[in-house]
Design an enzyme around this catalytic site. Structure first.
Site, PDB file in Angstrom:
ATOM      1  N   GLU A   1      -5.668  -5.651  -4.504  1.00 18.53           N
ATOM      2  CA  GLU A   1      -5.750  -5.263  -3.088  1.00 18.53           C
ATOM      3  C   GLU A   1      -6.889  -4.291  -2.813  1.00 18.53           C
ATOM      4  O   GLU A   1      -6.717  -3.079  -2.920  1.00 18.53           O
ATOM      5  CB  GLU A   1      -4.421  -4.630  -2.627  1.00 18.53           C
ATOM      6  CG  GLU A   1      -4.443  -4.238  -1.147  1.00 18.53           C
ATOM      7  CD  GLU A   1      -3.156  -3.595  -0.637  1.00 18.53           C
ATOM      8  OE1 GLU A   1      -2.229  -3.380  -1.449  1.00 18.53           O
ATOM      9  OE2 GLU A   1      -3.072  -3.305   0.556  1.00 18.53           O
TER      10      GLU A   1
ATOM     11  N   LYS B   1      -5.357  -9.661  -2.259  1.00 18.73           N
ATOM     12  CA  LYS B   1      -4.747  -9.116  -1.024  1.00 18.73           C
ATOM     13  C   LYS B   1      -5.809  -8.330  -0.256  1.00 18.73           C
ATOM     14  O   LYS B   1      -5.923  -7.107  -0.417  1.00 18.73           O
ATOM     15  CB  LYS B   1      -3.554  -8.217  -1.402  1.00 18.73           C
ATOM     16  CG  LYS B   1      -2.889  -7.553  -0.202  1.00 18.73           C
ATOM     17  CD  LYS B   1      -1.558  -6.911  -0.556  1.00 18.73           C
ATOM     18  CE  LYS B   1      -0.987  -6.137   0.611  1.00 18.73           C
ATOM     19  NZ  LYS B   1       0.384  -5.709   0.414  1.00 18.73           N
TER      20      LYS B   1
END
Ligand code: 5MM
Length: 341
Positions: A177, A219
């Protein structure tokens, strides 16, 4: 590293019609969320809230995995079943946030680097014994005057890659992420530029660390204008700019891209995901889904408000958002579906 297991877990996380619930708020963040609804944050209220979400009937039809915080993976449902085992029994992948937060980057005012690599191999080994199948690490990139610096992007990319390699060694799928924050008055073009630089650095570092791409989930943030930018694009523009950028930066071996919501409203986050999945003229070799925190929980939190009598209302709100976002993963979300009209 068992590549087959990693790839199967990653595919399950990105399954059609489903996405990830990010319920991994650390102590400080969950307190902020509870403060906003006038609820006290104690170990017991945090368990009650997470329990409400996890036992929601039907949520497994739209939720492929849940990211939890360390405290939560050691908590249980009312009948004493540990949350990871409970979720797994319902066909939902149990996941864990393993980073230790974004800390100020020395010599770089206003920038941060995410920490948590020390001892991570040992922590992952324990998480594997607790039945956790995937993990998450969030890097934070801020856009501002003269930032982000190359040092900030480079050190965060390197940390993400080292984390991802350690996860795969332990048989755990890493959710990677890199979040370019929505905060600020920057334009959408600037967000696209910085997100592009960040993704390029992340994939170079993942390659250098020999991370197996079919066994990860990316992500990222969507390409949007800063929250204080006067010129705010609509969903169609967000979708096109985001997809163009991802096509240029994300290798086709990555099975799934699960977006964060980053401060978008619930409706914006769903509409943007829908718009991306509805675009037909840009190739999408990966599945496009969600890994939302606030955009899946805001209405649920408000409906619940810390009141045990409101648990069914909280669950109904959560199930509705999960269904709407599930529909958006296949491009079948609409206003009519949203309002039930
Ligand atoms: C659930 O929120 C996570 C926050 O964790 P911290 O307590 O460590 O800040 C966060 O990492 C989250 O998983 C992602 O940012 C996605 O959540 P949003 O709300 O941006 O969709």
């Amino acid at each position: 590293m068992n590549q087959e297991i990693l790839a199967a877990t990653a595919r399950a996380l990105a399954a059609t019609g489903k996405g990830i619930l990010a319920a991994d708020e650390s102590g400080g963040t969950i307190k902020k969320r509870f403060d906003a609804i006038g609820a006290e944050s104690t170990e017991q209220t945090r368990q009650a809230y997470r329990n409400m979400l996890f036992v929601t009937e039907g949520m497994e039809q739209h939720i492929s995995g849940v990211i939890m915080f360390d405290e939560t993976v050691r908590q249980s449902t009312a009948d004493g079943t540990p949350f990871p085992a409970y979720l797994a029994a319902r066909g939902v992948q149990p996941g864990i946030k393993v980073d230790r937060g974004a800390k100020p980057l020395a010599g770089h005012p206003g920038e941060s680097v995410t920490e948590g690599l020390d001892g991570l191999r040992e922590r992952l080994a324990e998480y594997a014994t607790l039945g956790l199948t995937f993990a998450k690490w969030r890097a934070v990139i801020t856009i501002g005057d003269g930032i982000p610096s190359a040092a900030c992007i480079g050190s965060n990319a390197e940390a993400l890659a080292r984390y991802a390699a350690l996860c795969q060694e332990a048989g755990i799928v890493p959710v990677v992420e890199p979040e370019v924050l929505l905060d600020g008055s920057h334009t959408m073009e600037r967000c696209r530029e910085v997100t592009g630089q960040t993704l390029a650095a992340v994939f170079a570092a993942l390659a250098a660390h020999r991370v197996y791409l079919p066994g990860i989930i990316l992500k990222p943030n969507m390409v949007v204008a800063g929250a204080d930018c006067p010129d705010q694009p609509g969903s169609a523009e967000v979708a096109r700019q985001t997809l163009e950028l991802l096509s240029a930066q994300v290798p086709a071996e990555v099975p799934g891209i699960a977006f964060l919501s980053g401060g978008q409203t619930e409706l914006q986050a769903t509409a943007n995901l829908q718009a991306m999945n509805a675009i037909a003229d840009i190739g999408k070799p990966w599945r496009l889904t969600f890994s939302y925190g606030r955009a899946l929980q805001q209405s649920a939190l408000q409906s619940w408000s810390g009141n045990s009598e409101q648990l069914p209302a909280g669950q109904a709100a959560f199930l509705h958002r999960a269904r709407m976002n599930g529909a958006a993963t296949s491009g079948s979300y609409s206003e009519a579906l949203e309002t039930g009209s």
